[in-house]
Design an enzyme around this catalytic site. Sequence first.
Site, PDB file in Angstrom:
ATOM      1  N   GLN A 195      48.008  46.744  -4.333  1.00 43.65           N
ATOM      2  CA  GLN A 195      46.980  47.842  -4.722  1.00 43.65           C
ATOM      3  C   GLN A 195      45.648  47.378  -4.853  1.00 43.65           C
ATOM      4  OE1 GLN A 195      49.923  48.400  -7.357  1.00 43.65           O
ATOM      5  NE2 GLN A 195      50.887  49.414  -5.563  1.00 43.65           N
TER       6      GLN A 195
ATOM      7  N   LYS B  87      44.907  43.406   2.621  1.00 37.38           N
ATOM      8  CA  LYS B  87      45.398  42.312   1.985  1.00 37.38           C
ATOM      9  C   LYS B  87      46.587  41.613   2.845  1.00 37.38           C
ATOM     10  CE  LYS B  87      46.526  44.829  -1.407  1.00 37.38           C
ATOM     11  NZ  LYS B  87      45.944  45.977  -1.179  1.00 37.38           N
TER      12      LYS B  87
ATOM     13  N   ASP C 229      44.687  48.915   0.088  1.00 34.51           N
ATOM     14  CA  ASP C 229      44.562  49.282   1.780  1.00 34.51           C
ATOM     15  C   ASP C 229      43.532  48.288   2.205  1.00 34.51           C
ATOM     16  OD1 ASP C 229      46.858  50.576   1.596  1.00 34.51           O
ATOM     17  OD2 ASP C 229      45.845  52.582   1.307  1.00 34.51           O
TER      18      ASP C 229
ATOM     19  N   GLY D 143      52.016  48.996   0.641  1.00 40.71           N
ATOM     20  CA  GLY D 143      52.129  49.062   2.012  1.00 40.71           C
ATOM     21  C   GLY D 143      51.395  47.961   2.760  1.00 40.71           C
ATOM     22  N   HIS D 144      51.778  46.840   3.244  1.00 40.23           N
ATOM     23  CA  HIS D 144      50.937  45.849   3.723  1.00 40.23           C
ATOM     24  C   HIS D 144      51.253  45.731   5.188  1.00 40.23           C
ATOM     25  CE1 HIS D 144      50.337  43.996  -0.392  1.00 40.23           C
ATOM     26  NE2 HIS D 144      49.868  45.172  -0.509  1.00 40.23           N
TER      27      HIS D 144
HETATM   28  P1  GDP Z   1      46.695  46.455   2.561  1.00 39.71           P
HETATM   29  O1  GDP Z   1      47.596  47.396   1.743  1.00 39.71           O
HETATM   30  O2  GDP Z   1      45.559  46.104   1.919  1.00 39.71           O
HETATM   31  O3  GDP Z   1      47.579  45.261   3.022  1.00 39.71           O
HETATM   32  O4  GDP Z   1      46.306  47.225   3.646  1.00 39.71           O
HETATM   33  P2  GDP Z   1      47.009  48.135   4.751  1.00 39.71           P
HETATM   34  O5  GDP Z   1      47.961  47.534   5.502  1.00 39.71           O
HETATM   35  O6  GDP Z   1      47.636  49.246   4.089  1.00 39.71           O
HETATM   36  O7  GDP Z   1      45.815  48.837   5.411  1.00 39.71           O
HETATM   37  C1  GDP Z   1      44.940  48.304   6.350  1.00 39.71           C
HETATM   38  C2  GDP Z   1      44.731  48.743   7.640  1.00 39.71           C
HETATM   39  O8  GDP Z   1      43.649  48.186   8.389  1.00 39.71           O
HETATM   40  C3  GDP Z   1      46.146  48.129   8.525  1.00 39.71           C
HETATM   41  O9  GDP Z   1      46.107  49.281   9.361  1.00 39.71           O
HETATM   42  C4  GDP Z   1      45.448  47.106   9.213  1.00 39.71           C
HETATM   43  O10 GDP Z   1      46.218  46.805  10.441  1.00 39.71           O
HETATM   44  C5  GDP Z   1      44.136  47.347   9.708  1.00 39.71           C
HETATM   45  N1  GDP Z   1      43.101  46.148   9.388  1.00 39.71           N
HETATM   46  C6  GDP Z   1      43.184  45.188   8.752  1.00 39.71           C
HETATM   47  N2  GDP Z   1      42.045  44.416   8.988  1.00 39.71           N
HETATM   48  C7  GDP Z   1      41.510  45.041  10.146  1.00 39.71           C
HETATM   49  C8  GDP Z   1      40.084  44.701  10.738  1.00 39.71           C
HETATM   50  O11 GDP Z   1      39.430  43.903  10.624  1.00 39.71           O
HETATM   51  N3  GDP Z   1      39.783  45.851  11.785  1.00 39.71           N
HETATM   52  C9  GDP Z   1      40.515  46.834  11.967  1.00 39.71           C
HETATM   53  N4  GDP Z   1      40.398  47.506  12.729  1.00 39.71           N
HETATM   54  N5  GDP Z   1      41.730  47.236  11.225  1.00 39.71           N
HETATM   55  C10 GDP Z   1      42.280  46.094  10.404  1.00 39.71           C
HETATM   56  P1  IMO Z   2      48.597  48.750  -1.263  1.00 36.48           P
HETATM   57  O1  IMO Z   2      49.052  47.337  -1.984  1.00 36.48           O
HETATM   58  C1  IMO Z   2      46.678  52.589  -1.627  1.00 36.48           C
HETATM   59  C2  IMO Z   2      47.910  54.883  -5.284  1.00 36.48           C
HETATM   60  C3  IMO Z   2      48.667  56.221  -4.783  1.00 36.48           C
HETATM   61  C4  IMO Z   2      48.130  57.113  -5.946  1.00 36.48           C
HETATM   62  C5  IMO Z   2      48.231  55.963  -7.034  1.00 36.48           C
HETATM   63  C6  IMO Z   2      49.388  56.046  -8.051  1.00 36.48           C
HETATM   64  O2  IMO Z   2      49.248  49.127  -0.057  1.00 36.48           O
HETATM   65  O3  IMO Z   2      47.064  48.420  -1.174  1.00 36.48           O
HETATM   66  P2  IMO Z   2      52.102  55.297  -7.505  1.00 36.48           P
HETATM   67  O4  IMO Z   2      52.812  55.571  -6.614  1.00 36.48           O
HETATM   68  O5  IMO Z   2      51.548  53.841  -7.503  1.00 36.48           O
HETATM   69  O6  IMO Z   2      52.327  55.754  -8.957  1.00 36.48           O
HETATM   70  O7  IMO Z   2      50.617  55.902  -7.060  1.00 36.48           O
HETATM   71  O8  IMO Z   2      48.153  54.821  -6.536  1.00 36.48           O
HETATM   72  N1  IMO Z   2      48.501  53.864  -4.473  1.00 36.48           N
HETATM   73  C7  IMO Z   2      47.945  53.166  -3.580  1.00 36.48           C
HETATM   74  N2  IMO Z   2      46.907  53.418  -2.609  1.00 36.48           N
HETATM   75  N3  IMO Z   2      47.397  51.321  -1.433  1.00 36.48           N
HETATM   76  C8  IMO Z   2      48.435  51.090  -2.158  1.00 36.48           C
HETATM   77  O9  IMO Z   2      49.036  49.749  -2.102  1.00 36.48           O
HETATM   78  C9  IMO Z   2      48.785  51.931  -3.494  1.00 36.48           C
HETATM   79  N4  IMO Z   2      49.885  51.977  -4.293  1.00 36.48           N
HETATM   80  C10 IMO Z   2      49.518  52.929  -5.107  1.00 36.48           C
HETATM   81  O10 IMO Z   2      48.305  56.846  -3.450  1.00 36.48           O
HETATM   82  O11 IMO Z   2      46.943  57.503  -5.753  1.00 36.48           O
HETATM   83 MG    MG Z   3      48.368  49.370   1.955  1.00 36.69          MG
END
Ligand code: GDP
Ligand code: IMO
Ligand code: MG
Length: 439
Positions: free
Chosen positions: A223, A16, A13, A40-41
């Site tokens: 991840q 990416k 999170d 979840g991206h």
């Molecule tokens: P990922 O799994 O690495 O793709 O990240 P996620 O999408 O799960 O979580 C990143 C969160 O931060 C999302 O809600 C994005 O919309 C948000 N986000 C990403 N870059 C920025 C930023 O520079 N500023 C803010 N405020 N939010 C951001």
């Molecule tokens: P992205 O790509 C954050 C965490 C779960 C749990 C552990 C194992 O969005 O960054 P699993 O379901 O994979 O067996 O869970 O890994 N986890 C993540 N945490 N971002 C993710 O993906 C994750 N994918 C798995 O919360 O702690």
């Molecule tokens: Mg994510």
Amino acid sequence: MPAVVIIGGQWGDEGKGRVVDFHARYCSLIARYSAGTNAGHTVINDLGKFALHLVPAGIFYGDKTCLIGNGVVIDPDKLLKEIAMLSERGVDTSNLLISDRAHVIMPWHQVIDSADEELRGSQAIGTTGTGTGPAFHDKVSRIGIRVADLINKDKFPERLEEVLNYKNKVIEKLYDRESLNFTSILEQYSALADRLRPYVTDTTSVVQESHERGEMILLEGAQGSLLDLDSGTYPYVTSSVPASVAAGAAIGIGLGPTAIERVVGVYKAYQTRVGYGAMPTELFDENAEKLREGGGGVAGTSEYGTTTGRARRCGWFDGVLAGYTSRLNGVTSVALTRLDSLTGFSSVKICVAYELNGKRVTALPAEVNEASNLVPIYEEMPGWSEDVSSVRNINDLPREAIQYVRRIEQLVGAPIDMISVGPERDQAIVTRDIFGGNL
Ligand code: GDP
Ligand code: IMO
Ligand code: MG
């Protein structure tokens, strides 16, 4: 042209999806190489806000090939729903390809995911419950079903029967759960296979040919490295095989490691984690709450899981772990995200070492209890109150923010080339064009 890998440097999170959406404009092919629907991206661009679990974040550019590689595990129902959602919202998905070697998340995987968590009791991992872990387990156990099996009308019933006989014994006798029905799974998955078939191909050849043509390939990690099976906070990790770290990208897509010349490490300006396991800089005070609600940054970007909606644990930036994951991945360039969220803190802290049993340590111990007992040693720096979301040149950032970014750069040990100051595509400061010319 080299292939570039984008990886998460923390516990996932990091942003990416947002960074891939930004850089994809320079690339011909964007591919996911590991993980499954647990990822979840989030992407926010001209077309709206999207949560992607399997489709690469390059899909918003109509002229790019987007590909789900052999290293990914696919839930066909969720993937088809994701494709339908994108199409309904005007995103062209005709350039999406799915590897015939990818493994399939089947109904028993969710059953086992939740049963395993129950059995672990107080040692539960806090998985996403998507069946991703058990699907990788079956891949390694050589009892998985691959996309090639699923779409083969003649062979699928036979493979399903073999595997389901095995899994039903496990589900009934080991887990004490109700067995699953062959006919209903066959009907449901045959229908899904019909809809998936047009996307399926030998993606390995597609990637290799693209590489031979000299095209720029972007490999989208899922991840974060601290969730990696080998290098993360085991056993509180995910199960991706190949690993989510950059070294896994070559395997998960079918390229040799020499094709990968650059690794972009995505780091959030502070630390978050969902699920259980050690997190040395975790905060439990009002600062944690403030970070979780997005700090003083862009509204509506609070820290709740994209896949499960769970509140993310929040803490100060961990420079020790950042240096560790940078070296693990061979990071050549850093994208620092969510700098805007740190607006409004009177001071900000960075962890530069730990104390463990009275000693100063600067490495993550392998042993789970030791990792949980690390006490962070912080450097405290002055914060800033200015909104930075519209800054596009690093020199226009508050002096304190520049100082903070530079200290992180030292600890990561690689140049910060992109600073994200908001979730939308153009809310970024680019200090070095990593896709241009002769870097
Ligand atoms: P990922 O799994 O690495 O793709 O990240 P996620 O999408 O799960 O979580 C990143 C969160 O931060 C999302 O809600 C994005 O919309 C948000 N986000 C990403 N870059 C920025 C930023 O520079 N500023 C803010 N405020 N939010 C951001
Ligand atoms: P992205 O790509 C954050 C965490 C779960 C749990 C552990 C194992 O969005 O960054 P699993 O379901 O994979 O067996 O869970 O890994 N986890 C993540 N945490 N971002 C993710 O993906 C994750 N994918 C798995 O919360 O702690
Ligand atoms: Mg994510």
